[in-house]
Motif scaffolding. Sequence first.
Motif, short mmCIF file in Angstrom:
data_model
loop_
_atom_site.label_atom_id
_atom_site.label_comp_id
_atom_site.label_asym_id
_atom_site.label_seq_id
_atom_site.Cartn_x
_atom_site.Cartn_y
_atom_site.Cartn_z
N GLY A 49 0.83 -1.21 0.00
CA GLY A 49 0.00 0.00 0.00
C GLY A 49 0.86 1.25 0.00
O GLY A 49 1.84 1.35 -0.73
N GLY A 50 0.51 2.19 0.89
CA GLY A 50 1.24 3.46 0.91
C GLY A 50 2.61 3.35 1.56
O GLY A 50 3.43 4.27 1.44
N GLN A 51 2.86 2.25 2.27
CA GLN A 51 4.13 2.12 3.01
C GLN A 51 5.18 1.43 2.14
O GLN A 51 4.99 0.28 1.71
N PHE A 52 6.30 2.10 1.92
CA PHE A 52 7.44 1.49 1.23
C PHE A 52 8.13 0.56 2.22
O PHE A 52 8.44 0.96 3.34
N THR A 53 8.35 -0.70 1.83
CA THR A 53 8.92 -1.66 2.79
C THR A 53 10.12 -2.40 2.19
O THR A 53 10.42 -2.27 1.00
N ALA A 54 10.72 -3.22 3.05
CA ALA A 54 11.85 -4.05 2.60
C ALA A 54 11.41 -5.01 1.50
O ALA A 54 12.24 -5.45 0.69
N ALA A 55 10.12 -5.32 1.44
CA ALA A 55 9.64 -6.18 0.34
C ALA A 55 9.80 -5.45 -0.99
O ALA A 55 10.17 -6.06 -2.00
N ASP A 56 9.54 -4.13 -1.01
CA ASP A 56 9.74 -3.38 -2.25
C ASP A 56 11.21 -3.41 -2.67
O ASP A 56 11.53 -3.40 -3.86
N ILE A 57 12.09 -3.43 -1.68
CA ILE A 57 13.52 -3.45 -2.00
C ILE A 57 13.90 -4.81 -2.60
O ILE A 57 14.54 -4.88 -3.65
N CYS A 58 13.47 -5.91 -1.95
CA CYS A 58 13.84 -7.24 -2.45
C CYS A 58 13.18 -7.54 -3.79
O CYS A 58 13.84 -7.98 -4.74
N VAL A 59 11.89 -7.29 -3.86
CA VAL A 59 11.15 -7.58 -5.10
C VAL A 59 11.58 -6.59 -6.19
O VAL A 59 11.88 -6.96 -7.33
N GLY A 60 11.62 -5.31 -5.82
CA GLY A 60 11.92 -4.26 -6.78
C GLY A 60 13.31 -4.42 -7.38
O GLY A 60 13.49 -4.26 -8.59
N ALA A 61 14.29 -4.75 -6.55
CA ALA A 61 15.66 -4.88 -7.07
C ALA A 61 15.73 -6.01 -8.09
O ALA A 61 16.35 -5.86 -9.15
N MET A 62 15.10 -7.10 -7.78
CA MET A 62 15.11 -8.25 -8.70
C MET A 62 14.45 -7.85 -10.03
O MET A 62 14.97 -8.11 -11.11
N LEU A 63 13.29 -7.20 -9.94
CA LEU A 63 12.56 -6.86 -11.17
C LEU A 63 13.26 -5.75 -11.96
O LEU A 63 13.28 -5.78 -13.20
N LEU A 64 13.86 -4.79 -11.26
CA LEU A 64 14.61 -3.73 -11.95
C LEU A 64 15.78 -4.34 -12.72
O LEU A 64 16.07 -3.97 -13.86
N TRP A 65 16.43 -5.31 -12.07
CA TRP A 65 17.57 -5.97 -12.70
C TRP A 65 17.11 -6.76 -13.93
O TRP A 65 17.68 -6.66 -15.02
N GLN A 66 16.05 -7.52 -13.77
CA GLN A 66 15.56 -8.34 -14.89
C GLN A 66 15.09 -7.45 -16.04
O GLN A 66 15.28 -7.77 -17.21
N ASP A 67 14.48 -6.32 -15.68
CA ASP A 67 14.01 -5.39 -16.71
C ASP A 67 15.21 -4.82 -17.48
O ASP A 67 15.22 -4.75 -18.70
N LYS A 68 16.24 -4.44 -16.73
CA LYS A 68 17.44 -3.87 -17.37
C LYS A 68 18.11 -4.89 -18.29
O LYS A 68 18.61 -4.55 -19.35
N MET A 69 18.12 -6.14 -17.88
CA MET A 69 18.78 -7.20 -18.65
C MET A 69 17.89 -7.75 -19.77
O MET A 69 18.30 -8.66 -20.50
N GLY A 70 16.65 -7.25 -19.85
CA GLY A 70 15.72 -7.77 -20.87
C GLY A 70 15.31 -9.19 -20.57
O GLY A 70 14.98 -9.97 -21.47
#
Length: 201
Positions: free
Chosen positions: A150-171
């Motif tokens: 929801g409105g709270q940025f959490t460590a889950a956003d960091i773990c999930v987000g980092a993985m997805l940002l990386w995969q997005d960058k790598m195509g």
Amino acid sequence: MSLKLYTNKESRGIVVEWLFQELNIDYERIEVAYYTEMKAPEFLHLNPFGKVPVLVDEKTVIYELGAICTYLADKYAEKGLAPSINDPKRGLYYRWLFMMAGPWEAACVDKNLGLKVADEQKMFVGYGSYDDAYTALIQGLSEAEPYLCGGQFTAADICVGAMLLWQDKMGEIQPHPILERYLNTLRQRESLKLGMPMLAS
Ligand SMILES: N[C@@H](CCC(=O)N[C@@H](CS)C(=O)NCC(=O)O)C(=O)O
């Protein structure tokens, strides 16, 4: 300094560095070389897998990225990076953390290795199939408002987000407007630019 992070600048240890930016606390960073230092007896004593990241807090040794991030978010609960223990959002928080470290990572690794799960094998495979895992990911992200809890940025956003940002960058991940919306939300965080600049744009 009581917190020591064993890492390598070209590893998922950078995700912990993003978290440290959000926490704004001091830690000792120890760079560990691939192949040599990572497989040396002193390091294998900390992590028998011979992999980074590893966090050492006094006498407690924690390996596994998800465990490290969850531990730090709880240790510094006042920084607000985890839903409080009685908050029902805690269930969502755990779901994302475990889903990322378990089925999502396994599905992606198997896909990259060219392993195909036959329909009749899906029931024995924790993630079912890559397509099932992708569908679950997008469905979950469609409920992000704007973050996973929801409105709270959490460590889950960091773990999930980092993985997805990386995969997005790598195509390595099929684009989707729902995925893009979530990643763009994360790209706006100052801590990402400082902790993981290579994934900020
Ligand atoms: N399941 C572990 C995986 C850790 C991992 O695979 N680390 C890689 C870097 S991203 C590594 O240290 N590889 C070195 C090796 O296997 O020799 C976690 O999530 O922390």
